[in-house]
Design an enzyme around this catalytic site. Structure first.
Site, short mmCIF file in Angstrom:
data_model
loop_
_atom_site.label_atom_id
_atom_site.label_comp_id
_atom_site.label_asym_id
_atom_site.label_seq_id
_atom_site.Cartn_x
_atom_site.Cartn_y
_atom_site.Cartn_z
N ASP A 88 64.85 63.10 96.21
CA ASP A 88 65.99 62.20 96.00
C ASP A 88 66.19 61.38 97.26
OD1 ASP A 88 66.39 63.30 93.50
OD2 ASP A 88 67.75 64.84 94.23
N VAL A 89 66.35 60.09 97.08
CA VAL A 89 66.52 59.21 98.23
C VAL A 89 67.78 58.37 98.03
CG1 VAL A 89 65.53 57.26 99.50
CG2 VAL A 89 64.04 59.12 98.73
#
Lengths: 252, 203
Positions: free
Chosen positions: A130-131
């Protein structure tokens, strides 16, 4: 022939299906078994189910439910959420899951990826990354279970995960989640440029054009949640999936 | 009744589910001794080659399997790693395979700048290479779900049943006498896989 997979991503919360926006505000969208049946009838390429509370609340995967999902899926099914051990993975594979998806348990230590891929082959082991972009717009690795940034460069973590044996990377743009306002094409490009394994891009798809943009940016597959479960400006729940020929024309 | 060989690696429930869906019957067998009255077999498998061969060896499957498949000529379908184990050996490991096919398993060789990724993961169309009881030649595209980094190379072109293209054309299914094997997962390939398995049941 369709060379790129389009994968509905279903979020599980206490046994029900929800859809989040930017990883928050889970909205109930219905019974998971019913949704899975519909997606199966629509001959989706693949299905991904993520339990978004298992790791956060330190719970075991809901094996009974997952086994029911698998028995309705005549296409590949991946599962993520709360997996920490080889034994849990074994149980999930036995239930009929093709691929397991890891994040929380491996953010600080990728040895579980090593061990799992040595036994099950790397193509069964996915690592989800997840960014979230900070106020300067810089992409930062984000830990979904804690909401914190682990302080490792996201690209470094991604490459380490592949080195440890991840057969596929799920790249989720947190800021785009549930918005249906387009995918983070720059992020996808950056990842695809350095990855040797397939990249599944998630977050923000709201149209077929968005999916095409992600594929053009280098994604091997595109996953979406809201786009397949919501309809219209008021986000009424309606499960849809493009026809195969439509996808071939778009991405073929 | 199809016996599904449980040697410790493989998605047994997925196969049971689809056989049930198409109206067939299956049973998971956990002991080599149970092979004695087998009429039809599926050898599933996911994971690494040596891991699979080691499990077959350690759990005493090999002699009984050879007797059932090579002497009694019971129809067998290998799936994914199950197919690879039926070959002579694999670049992925050092252990010899079952050797039921005159074929070797090799890693995908793609140039570094290839747009094709390894593992080959996703749906792909197949070409039917010879008339066979498992899958008909059709105008309509027949597609199946693949997840693999290695593929078989047949030494005898007559054994080649299906091919697919991922960077180059590779063997997607093999057939020799009573032995059938697919690199892809028919149990995860919607109606295309159901048709193939229906045909296997009818053999």
């Amino acid at each position: 022939m369709l060379k790129h997979r389009v994968i509905p991503c279903l979020l599980l919360r206490n046994g029900g299906l929800v859809k989040t926006t930017r990883f928050a505000d889970p909205k109930y969208v219905g019974d998971p078994i019913n949704a899975i049946r519909i997606f199966n009838d629509k001959e989706v390429d693949e299905l991904m189910v993520l339990d978004i509370t298992a790791s956060k609340e330190k719970k075991e995967p809901n094996y009974t439910l997952i086994e029911q999902f698998a028995s309705e899926c005549f296409m590949p099914l991946s599962y993520g959420g709360g997996i920490k051990t080889m034994e849990q993975a074994q149980r999930l594979f036995n239930s009929g899951i093709e691929k397991i998806c890891l994040q929380t348990a491996v953010l600080n230590d990728l040895s579980l990826v090593n061990n799992l891929s040595a036994k099950w082959g790397s193509s069964s082991i996915l690592v989800s990354i997840d960014v979230k972009r900070n106020w300067l717009g810089q992409p930062k690795l984000y830990a979904a279970a804690t909401g914190k940034s682990p302080g490792i460069k996201w690209t470094d973590f991604m490459l380490e995960a592949v080195k440890a044996g991840a057969g596929e990377i799920i790249l989720n743009a947190v800021d785009r989640d549930g918005t249906m306002k387009g995918m983070d094409v720059e992020l996808i490009k950056e990842a695809a440029k350095i990855l040797s394994v397939p990249l599944v891009a998630v977050g923000g798809a709201g149209s077929l054009a968005d999916i095409k943009a992600a594929v053009d940016a280098g994604a091997s597959a595109v996953s979406a949640g809201a786009f397949f479960v919501f309809q219209g400006p008021h986000r009424a729940v309606l499960i849809t999936y493009p026809k195969y020929n439509e996808l071939v024309q778009l991405l073929g | 009744m199809i016996y599904i060989v449980n040697y410790g690696l493989g998605n047994l429930n997925s196969i049971r589910n689809i056989v049930k869906k198409i109206g067939g019957e299956s049973k998971i067998i956990d002991e080599p001794g149970e092979l004695s009255d087998a009429k039809k077999l599926i050898l599933p498998g996911i994971g690494a080659f040596d891991h699979g061969m080691r499990f077959l060896n350690e759990r005493g499957w090999i002699d009984e399997l050879n007797k059932t498949v090579l002497e009694k000529k019971i129809p067998v379908l290998g799936i994914c790693l199950g197919m690879q184990l039926m070959c002579r050996g694999s670049e992925e490991g050092v252990l010899p395979g079952l050797g039921w096919f005159d074929a070797d398993v090799k890693r995908f060789q793609l140039p570094a700048n290839s747009p094709f990724k390894i593992p080959h993961m996703g749906w792909n169309a197949v070409q039917v290479k010879k008339d066979n009881p498992l899958i008909e030649k059709k105008e309509e595209e027949q597609r199946f779900y693949f997840v693999h980094s290695y593929h078989a190379v047949c030494n005898n072109p007559q054994d080649e049943l299906l091919t697919a293209v991922h960077g180059y054309e590779f063997t997607a299914a093999i057939h020799h006498e009573n032995r059938y094997a697919t690199q892809f997962h028919p149990e995860k390939s919607h109606r295309f896989g159901m048709d193939l398995l229906k045909h296997f049941i009818a053999i």
